[in-house]
Motif scaffolding. Structure first.
Motif, short mmCIF file in Angstrom:
data_model
loop_
_atom_site.label_atom_id
_atom_site.label_comp_id
_atom_site.label_asym_id
_atom_site.label_seq_id
_atom_site.Cartn_x
_atom_site.Cartn_y
_atom_site.Cartn_z
N GLY A 1 0.82 -1.21 0.00
CA GLY A 1 0.00 0.00 0.00
C GLY A 1 0.85 1.26 0.00
N LEU A 2 1.99 1.19 0.68
CA LEU A 2 2.90 2.35 0.73
C LEU A 2 3.84 2.39 -0.48
N ARG A 3 3.70 1.42 -1.37
CA ARG A 3 4.49 1.34 -2.61
C ARG A 3 6.00 1.31 -2.31
N LYS B 1 7.91 18.48 4.13
CA LYS B 1 6.93 18.19 5.17
C LYS B 1 5.95 17.17 4.60
N MET B 2 5.89 15.97 5.14
CA MET B 2 4.93 15.01 4.59
C MET B 2 4.51 13.97 5.64
N THR B 3 3.41 13.30 5.32
CA THR B 3 2.90 12.24 6.18
C THR B 3 2.90 10.95 5.38
N VAL B 4 3.39 9.86 6.00
CA VAL B 4 3.35 8.55 5.34
C VAL B 4 2.33 7.69 6.07
N PRO C 1 -1.20 7.94 6.28
CA PRO C 1 -2.28 8.55 7.05
C PRO C 1 -3.56 7.74 6.94
N HIS D 1 -6.91 5.59 -3.25
CA HIS D 1 -5.54 5.18 -2.93
C HIS D 1 -5.30 3.73 -3.34
N ASN E 1 -4.90 3.59 -7.01
CA ASN E 1 -3.58 4.14 -7.31
C ASN E 1 -2.50 3.07 -7.08
N LEU F 1 -3.50 11.42 -7.08
CA LEU F 1 -2.91 11.20 -5.76
C LEU F 1 -1.43 10.86 -5.85
N THR F 2 -0.67 11.25 -4.84
CA THR F 2 0.74 10.88 -4.73
C THR F 2 0.80 9.39 -4.40
N ILE F 3 1.77 8.68 -4.98
CA ILE F 3 1.82 7.23 -4.75
C ILE F 3 2.11 6.90 -3.28
N THR G 1 0.22 6.49 -0.71
CA THR G 1 -0.58 7.22 0.28
C THR G 1 0.17 8.41 0.88
N ILE G 2 1.30 8.79 0.30
CA ILE G 2 2.09 9.90 0.83
C ILE G 2 1.26 11.19 0.77
N ASN G 3 1.29 11.90 1.86
CA ASN G 3 0.59 13.18 1.92
C ASN G 3 1.63 14.29 1.99
N LEU G 4 1.77 15.03 0.90
CA LEU G 4 2.81 16.08 0.84
C LEU G 4 2.33 17.38 1.48
N ALA H 1 1.50 17.77 4.79
CA ALA H 1 1.42 17.29 6.17
C ALA H 1 0.72 18.30 7.06
#
Ligand code: SF4
Ligand code: SF4
Lengths: 393, 104
Positions: free
Chosen positions: A97-99, A206-209, A211, A221, A224, B9-11, B13-16, B18
């Motif tokens: 899922g996180l590729r 700045k990012m979230t992995v 979520p 997602h 994707n 969407l960014t691959i 599930t990455i949320n750029l 934040a």
């Protein structure tokens, strides 16, 4: 320099790991994959690899470490099999899922109960919907070659999907074979430098992995994610060709053995394909028009190509080294049969489950099935669609 | 809020972006009840602030000052945990209204 070495399947994988020298190896030893981890640990102790070698307290933790290290931006691998893979289960879906292009060598082994340490495909076949690419190996050479190619396939920017490389427990993992080990520098060059996308160690961003998604984003997602594995076929093909150009052994989605004018076909993966080749040779010298199709890539399943190769056959037997209780046939069979559905001309197709828990499969077993296929082709009648080989009835 | 298609969407599930959960107005989940803060009964123990699952207790200059209704879901936990004899947070009726924005 390319050299011949006498190695078993586990050592062949470890040899590839030494050459690739990934950033992180996190693994928990389990039979029959233990020697992979053990040999890598020795390489580390001897200073032959620079990889960070992590020994966590379980396979669940091993896959978790791989996910963390891969998210951080490293090239990562692990090895396991059977219950170990089962314990990784929930993390497998997270890696996909996180590729994260983690590569895992799986010494395929039966699942409990009853407990059994021998080879079958229950473990990876159970994980067939986890989103990982699945490549299976017939022998030690293929295990080594597939493992090297796995990094290129999984890490491709359009793919970015984790990869399993399967080798049959004991039959391949513990059998010695003389294999061609390619030059260290050439292997390194073939695999190339790892370029992470969105590494967590890049603190400028700045990012979230990972979520949480609610009903409004989860579906997008997932779609994707599916795109990654669906982008894999041309990459698998190109990498297999390039491997052939560089090292002389070319790879595709499957191998066709004596299929040129065949009317009957046996479909079987991994080590049993070697045995089947001997059976095909004997049957051919008896004048039977029979061939073998050995799938190498099970996920993504090359449905169009397999259908193309099989549609003109009169009768096909698909051999599965795992069962899918209650399903209409075992995993490989349902894929192959479904792939043929859209073709007007298509063969009769039957399924045999064999070799569970390491039960032997011999040349004579393939020859028995060849007789059955001949009868089906002659009469056009299928008596049993689904059966078992070398089982006390 | 325009929602991306799967292709946008960014691959992984990455949320750029934040910290974008501030755009998720969880206050829209409230139905029927909302907490009411009664300042004169409050002993400033901060239990409500500690327990609120949506960080919806307003604090100004180190003092609890009320509720942020943009994020308060009306769960009532603050009122239950409030230790004063006569509660400094009580749950009162609220007309249910369908608000814009936030998660579906
Ligand atoms: S009702 Fe729930 S969400 Fe609202 S302020 Fe109290 S604890 Fe927080
Ligand atoms: S729990 Fe009650 S008394 Fe304590 S700070 Fe919150 S409102 Fe005030």
């Amino acid at each position: 320099m390319s050299t011949l070495k006498t190695l078993n399947g586990n050592q062949s994988i470890a040899e590839a790991v030494r050459q690739i020298d990934p950033d992180v190896v996190a693994a928990y030893p389990i039979t029959p994959s233990t020697a992979i981890v053990e040999t890598i640990a020795k390489f580390k102790a001897d200073g032959l690899i620079t990889s960070e070698f992590v020994c966590p307290e379980s396979e669940h933790s091993a896959m978790s470490v791989c996910i963390g290290a891969s998210s951080a931006g490293g090239r990562v691998m692990t090895a396991t099999g059977s219950q170990g893979l089962a314990l990784m289960w929930e993390m497998l879906y997270i890696a996909a899922g996180l590729r994260l292009p983690i590569v895992a060598a799986i010494a395929n082994r039966a699942l409990s109960a009853p407990i059994n340490i021998h080879g079958d495909h229950s473990d990876t076949m159970g994980a067939r919907d986890s989103g990982w690419i699945q490549i299976y190996s017939e022998n030690c050479q293929e295990a080594y070659d597939n493992f090297i190619q796995a990094f290129r396939i999984g890490e491709d920017l359009k793919v970015r999907t984790p990869v399993f490389v399967g080798l049959d427990g004991f039959i391949i993992s513990h059998s010695l074979e003389v294999i061609q080990v390619e030059d260290d520098a050439k292997v390194k060059k073939f695999v190339g430098e790892y370029k992470p996308v969105y590494p967590l160690l890049d603190t400028s961003r700045k990012m979230t992995v990972g979520p949480i998604d609610f009903t409004d984003y989860y579906f997008e997602h997932k779609r994707n994610q599916i795109e990654g594995i669906e982008n894999a076929p041309p990459v698998i093909e190109a990498v297999g060709k390039e491997f052939g150009q560089k090292f002389g052994r070319e790879y595709g989605f499957f191998e066709e053995y004596r299929m040129d004018d065949a009317e009957l076909c046996i479909v079987v993966m991994s080590s049993a394909a070697g045995t089947c080749k001997d059976a095909i040779d004997e049957l051919r010298s008896d004048g039977k028009r029979i061939g073998l199709l050995k799938p190498r890539v099970f996920r993504p399943f090359p449905h169009e190509k397999i259908a193309e190769a099989l549609k003109k056959m009169k009768a096909v037997a698909v051999f599965d080294r795992s069962s899918s209780p209650g399903a209409f046939g075992a995993p490989l069979f349902t894929e192959v049969r479904s792939a043929l559905y859209d073709h007007k001309e298509r063969p009769h197709i039957v399924n045999y489950v064999y070799g569970l828990g390491g039960r032997d499969i011999k040349v004579e077993h393939f020859k028995e099935v060849a007789l059955k296929l001949e009868k089906i082709a002659e009469t056009g009648k299928v008596e049993e669609i689904y059966g078992y080989i070398n089982l006390r009835e | 809020m325009k929602k991306e298609t799967w292709k946008e969407l960014t691959i992984g599930t990455i949320n750029l972006d934040a910290g974008n959960s501030v755009k998720n107005l969880t206050g829209t989940w409230r139905s029927g009840k909302k907490p009411q803060f009664i300042e004169e009964k409050c002993i400033q123990c901060f239990f409500c602030w500690l327990y609120c699952p949506h960080s919806a207790i307003l604090v100004e200059r180190d003092e609890v000052k009320g509720i942020n209704y943009d994020y308060c879901t009306g769960c009532g936990m603050c009122s239950v945990e409030c230790p004063t004899k006569e509660k400094a947070i009580i749950m009162v009726k609220e007309e249910a209204k369908l608000a814009e924005g936030g998660a579906e």
